[in-house]
Design a protein around this motif. Structure first.
Motif, PDB file in Angstrom:
ATOM      1  N   THR B 251       8.917   7.980  -5.994  1.00 37.87           N
ATOM      2  CA  THR B 251       7.816   7.598  -5.116  1.00 37.87           C
ATOM      3  C   THR B 251       7.724   6.086  -5.102  1.00 37.87           C
ATOM      4  O   THR B 251       7.939   5.434  -6.125  1.00 37.87           O
ATOM      5  CB  THR B 251       6.474   8.171  -5.616  1.00 37.87           C
ATOM      6  N   GLU B 256      -1.689   6.321  -4.857  1.00 41.07           N
ATOM      7  CA  GLU B 256      -1.807   6.822  -3.510  1.00 41.07           C
ATOM      8  C   GLU B 256      -1.378   5.732  -2.540  1.00 41.07           C
ATOM      9  O   GLU B 256      -1.699   4.561  -2.735  1.00 41.07           O
ATOM     10  CB  GLU B 256      -3.276   7.182  -3.261  1.00 41.07           C
ATOM     11  N   CYS B 257      -0.675   6.125  -1.499  1.00 36.68           N
ATOM     12  CA  CYS B 257      -0.215   5.154  -0.510  1.00 36.68           C
ATOM     13  C   CYS B 257      -1.428   4.624   0.254  1.00 36.68           C
ATOM     14  O   CYS B 257      -2.270   5.390   0.725  1.00 36.68           O
ATOM     15  CB  CYS B 257       0.765   5.824   0.448  1.00 36.68           C
ATOM     16  N   HIS B 259      -1.064   2.589   2.902  1.00 29.12           N
ATOM     17  CA  HIS B 259      -0.570   2.239   4.233  1.00 29.12           C
ATOM     18  C   HIS B 259      -0.619   0.748   4.518  1.00 29.12           C
ATOM     19  O   HIS B 259      -0.954   0.326   5.621  1.00 29.12           O
ATOM     20  CB  HIS B 259      -1.348   3.008   5.309  1.00 29.12           C
ATOM     21  N   PRO B 275       5.195   6.841   8.210  1.00 34.52           N
ATOM     22  CA  PRO B 275       4.500   8.077   8.583  1.00 34.52           C
ATOM     23  C   PRO B 275       4.799   8.418  10.038  1.00 34.52           C
ATOM     24  O   PRO B 275       5.049   7.541  10.860  1.00 34.52           O
ATOM     25  CB  PRO B 275       3.023   7.728   8.392  1.00 34.52           C
ATOM     26  N   ASP B 398       2.401   9.587   4.667  1.00 31.27           N
ATOM     27  CA  ASP B 398       2.496   8.326   3.922  1.00 31.27           C
ATOM     28  C   ASP B 398       3.877   7.705   4.110  1.00 31.27           C
ATOM     29  O   ASP B 398       4.776   8.329   4.633  1.00 31.27           O
ATOM     30  CB  ASP B 398       2.301   8.587   2.424  1.00 31.27           C
ATOM     31  N   TYR B 399       3.982   6.480   3.634  1.00 28.96           N
ATOM     32  CA  TYR B 399       5.319   5.893   3.515  1.00 28.96           C
ATOM     33  C   TYR B 399       6.037   6.632   2.390  1.00 28.96           C
ATOM     34  O   TYR B 399       5.516   6.740   1.292  1.00 28.96           O
ATOM     35  CB  TYR B 399       5.236   4.395   3.205  1.00 28.96           C
ATOM     36  N   GLU B 400       7.225   7.132   2.708  1.00 29.05           N
ATOM     37  CA  GLU B 400       7.921   7.947   1.724  1.00 29.05           C
ATOM     38  C   GLU B 400       9.369   7.533   1.613  1.00 29.05           C
ATOM     39  O   GLU B 400       9.975   7.116   2.586  1.00 29.05           O
ATOM     40  CB  GLU B 400       7.901   9.423   2.179  1.00 29.05           C
ATOM     41  N   CYS B 416       5.131  -2.526  -3.658  1.00 23.43           N
ATOM     42  CA  CYS B 416       3.858  -1.834  -3.491  1.00 23.43           C
ATOM     43  C   CYS B 416       2.762  -2.581  -4.260  1.00 23.43           C
ATOM     44  O   CYS B 416       2.879  -2.801  -5.461  1.00 23.43           O
ATOM     45  CB  CYS B 416       3.965  -0.400  -4.000  1.00 23.43           C
TER      46      CYS B 416
END
Ligand code: SF4
Ligand code: SF4
Ligand code: SF4
Ligand code: SF4
Ligand code: SF4
Lengths: 186, 442
Positions: B251, B256-257, B259, B275, B398-400, B416
């Protein structure tokens, strides 16, 4: 967060199923293949009775200096004064002068034993495995000089680069606990 | 005088026998009168089997360490350290052999050739990264694979590759995988080992074609991240599937993302997906129709692929040494060739008949016919499934990191802001004070 619970769970179910199938398959494959894989492992060797001494052993090994070297089966040797594996086909004189020798690197040592016998030993640090002496010895002598993969040098490549190039398909895999195919031991 | 004797010997040699490999005792072993002791040739042993066990243990250890670094420690610098270790150990020390990528060939050979004993260490190397992949994804690619690591260390100016191009180029890897399996199964050689691009480095070899291949891949790798991994590596394809199914995935963010889009450009391998936009509902019927059309197309593709594969099989079969030899012998017999090659000369010394050789060739050709057809069908299936996959809707909130494509290199972690706060809680206070200052100035 997920607006399509139905679809997502279907996908999850699918993934779950695939996961179980693959982990079972991996386990089964491991079991089957392990049952078939015997110890000891195998190493490459040259069958000296197939080799024609083409010279590719010197040039095709992944190592810059080939792992293949000449080996002498002394018990087969005639200890000849005029060794055709040692001398150039038309030598000017029968002495140890480099210009009379067949071996390009002068790796064969000629030593007087007693009249009329001479002993020939290979200096492995010089031998490049070109097989010239092997051809010479097989043509007119007893064939006591032959090529072998030397396992102190060989990396035991997965696919031996010489085996691929060998015109006589002389390379075979042999068990690692009996790693040589000596000409006089068969 | 002596030269005269030599000539006589040579003549007698010519009379006695040909230059065949058969041993001829032309001269009797000498009866020594002195106390000369006949030496025996030395037999230096191969590497002890214990080393194999050590290699397997190191593989397991590095894989577990990689899991810990990638999933729990989440520090790129530590991952790089492990990569360097892997390059040194599996690459330079173990000379790039044994590796799971090449093990595909051994495993195939052992399935098709009952005379071949698969070494246990090869089996371990083949299965362990895949097994761990089913739990943690491609951690092997992340920090353990020496080929991946050496490429990862030169990713300096990565350029994005459009997704369609990436997918299309990956078809090449599928072709490479299926041809490698075909060649290994028919006893025609281990393609993957033959064209391992970094072997020349790992073995400090001066083999020019291998060196050029290696330099090419590293050179391209400066701009296109890990080209071998993404467009060639057959084992990577297997790991992709393991990654798809794996229990846990890399991840980008530890929590938590939010965004913030900061990681969008972080991945040099195009493995970060944004996303998805909400899918327009009204296209649903059209999508369904297209899917049906694609499935029908898939059937046609498979048939066409099989046909092409069948047509190409004589060409592929030439890679088999026995087929090549039979062709040479035949052209020699037909008078198309004046000088016998080394291969023909060697074949003549075996005393095997031409007919037996031709029969052998026909047998190999028929397995190539079947194999070629299957490869063609398989390639068509892969291409078709890729087409279908494009049309299937995906929902991402989310961004994944892409489950299949992420090589677990850990580059994106530091992008991040959530991760940064974790690594360095002081940053929060810094940014707060600077914000307060800005507010005061305004
Ligand atoms: S390549 Fe084969 S035939 Fe040529 S020298 Fe080596 S073992 Fe002998
Ligand atoms: S002739 Fe070639 S194979 Fe024979 S000893 Fe010299 S280098 Fe070695
Ligand atoms: S296995 Fe590799 S190192 Fe050994 S002889 Fe063959 S090419 Fe050379
Ligand atoms: S994709 Fe292949 S070469 Fe790249 S790291 Fe993974 S296993 Fe190694
Ligand atoms: S960890 Fe995966 S997503 Fe992140 S940069 Fe590396 S390959 Fe890309």
């Amino acid at each position: 967060m997920n607006n399509k619970p139905n679809q997502l769970s279907r996908r999850q179910l699918l993934r779950e199923g695939f996961w179980t199938v693959s982990i079972t398959a991996a386990g089964a494959a491991a079991a089957v293949l392990a049952a078939r894989s015997r110890r000891p492992s195998m190493v490459w060797q040259i069958d000296p009775f197939k080799c024609i001494g083409c010279g590719r052993c010197a040039t095709h090994c992944v190592l810059s200096e080939s792992a293949v070297k000449c080996v002498h089966a002394y018990s087969m040797c005639g200890y000849c004064d005029l060794c055709t594996g040692y001398f150039d086909p038309d030598p000017k004189a029968l002495d140890t002068g480099a210009e009379h020798q067949l071996c390009p690197t002068g790796a064969i040592r000629r030593r007087f034993v007693e009249e009329p016998y001479f002993e020939f030993t290979i200096d492995e640090s010089r031998c490049i495995g070109c097989g010239k002496c092997v051809v010479g010895c097989a043509a007119f002598g007893n064939g006591s000089l032959f090529l072998q993969v030397r396992h102190d040098r060989c990396l035991n490549c997965n696919e031996c680069a010489i085996a691929r190039a060998c015109p006589s398909q002389a390379f075979v895999r042999v068990p690692a606990d009996r790693p040589y195919l000596m000409k006089d031991q068969r | 005088m002596r030269r005269g004797i030599l000539t006589v010997w040579i003549l007698s040699g010519l009379l006695l026998g040909t230059a065949s490999a058969e041993t001829v005792r032309r001269f009797p072993p000498p009866q020594f009168e002195t106390d000369y002791v006949m030496p025996t040739a030395t037999e230096p042993p191969p590497r002890a089997a214990l080393w194999d066990t050590l290699d397997s243990a190191v593989l397991l250890g590095t894989l577990l360490l990689a899991v810990w670094l990638i999933f729990f420690k989440r520090r790129r610098s530590w991952i790089v350290a492990l990569m360097i270790f892997s390059v040194l150990y599996f690459g330079f020390w173990r000379k790039g052999c044994v590796c799971p990528i090449g093990a595909i060939g051994n495993v195939t050979v052992s399935l098709f050739d009952s005379g071949y004993a698969l070494p246990l260490v090869v089996l371990v190397f083949f299965l362990l990264p895949l097994g761990i992949g089913l739990f943690y994804g491609r951690v092997f690619c992340g920090a353990v694979c020496p080929l991946g690591a050496i490429q990862d260390l030169v990713v300096l100016r990565p350029q994005p590759v459009p997704e369609w191009l990436e997918t299309a180029l990956r078809l090449g890897a599928w072709l490479y995988l299926s041809l490698s399996v075909l060649f290994a199964a028919t006893g025609s050689g281990l393609l993957i080992c033959r064209y391992d691009p970094f072997i020349a480095f790992f073995r400090l070899s001066s083999n020019s074609s291998l060196l050029i291949l290696g330099i090419l891949f590293l050179g391209v790798g400066v701009f296109i991240g890990r080209p071998y991994c993404r467009f060639v590596c057959p084992y990577g394809l297997l790991l992709r599937q393991a990654g798809r199914l794996s229990r846990r995935h890399v991840t980008i963010t530890p929590d938590e993302c939010i965004h913030c889009r900061l990681c969008e450009e972080a991945c040099p391998f195009g493995a970060i997906h944004a996303p998805t936009a909400p899918w327009p509902e009204k296209t649903l019927a059209r999508d369904r129709r297209r899917l049906v059309f694609l499935f029908v197309l898939l059937l046609f593709l498979i048939a066409a692929g099989g046909w092409i594969g069948y047509r190409l099989h004589p060409l592929l079969a030439r890679a088999n040494p026995t087929v090549a030899l039979a062709d040479q012998v035949q052209s020699m017999e037909a008078g198309l060739r004046s000088e016998p090659t080394d291969e023909i000369r060697a074949f003549r010394t075996t005393g095997q008949s031409d007919e037996a050789l031709y029969a052998q060739r026909d047998e190999i050709l028929s397995s190539f016919a079947l194999g070629g057809t299957l490869v063609g069908m398989f390639m068509a299936l892969v291409a078709g499934v890729k087409l279908i996959a494009v049309s299937v809707r995906r929902v991402r909130v989310d961004y994944e990191a892409d489950r299949a494509g992420c090589l677990a290199c850990g580059r994106c972690f530091a992008y991040c802001p959530r991760q940064r706060l974790r690594d360095n809680p002081a940053e929060r206070t810094v940014s707060n004070t600077s914000l307060q200052k800005e507010a005061a100035n305004a």
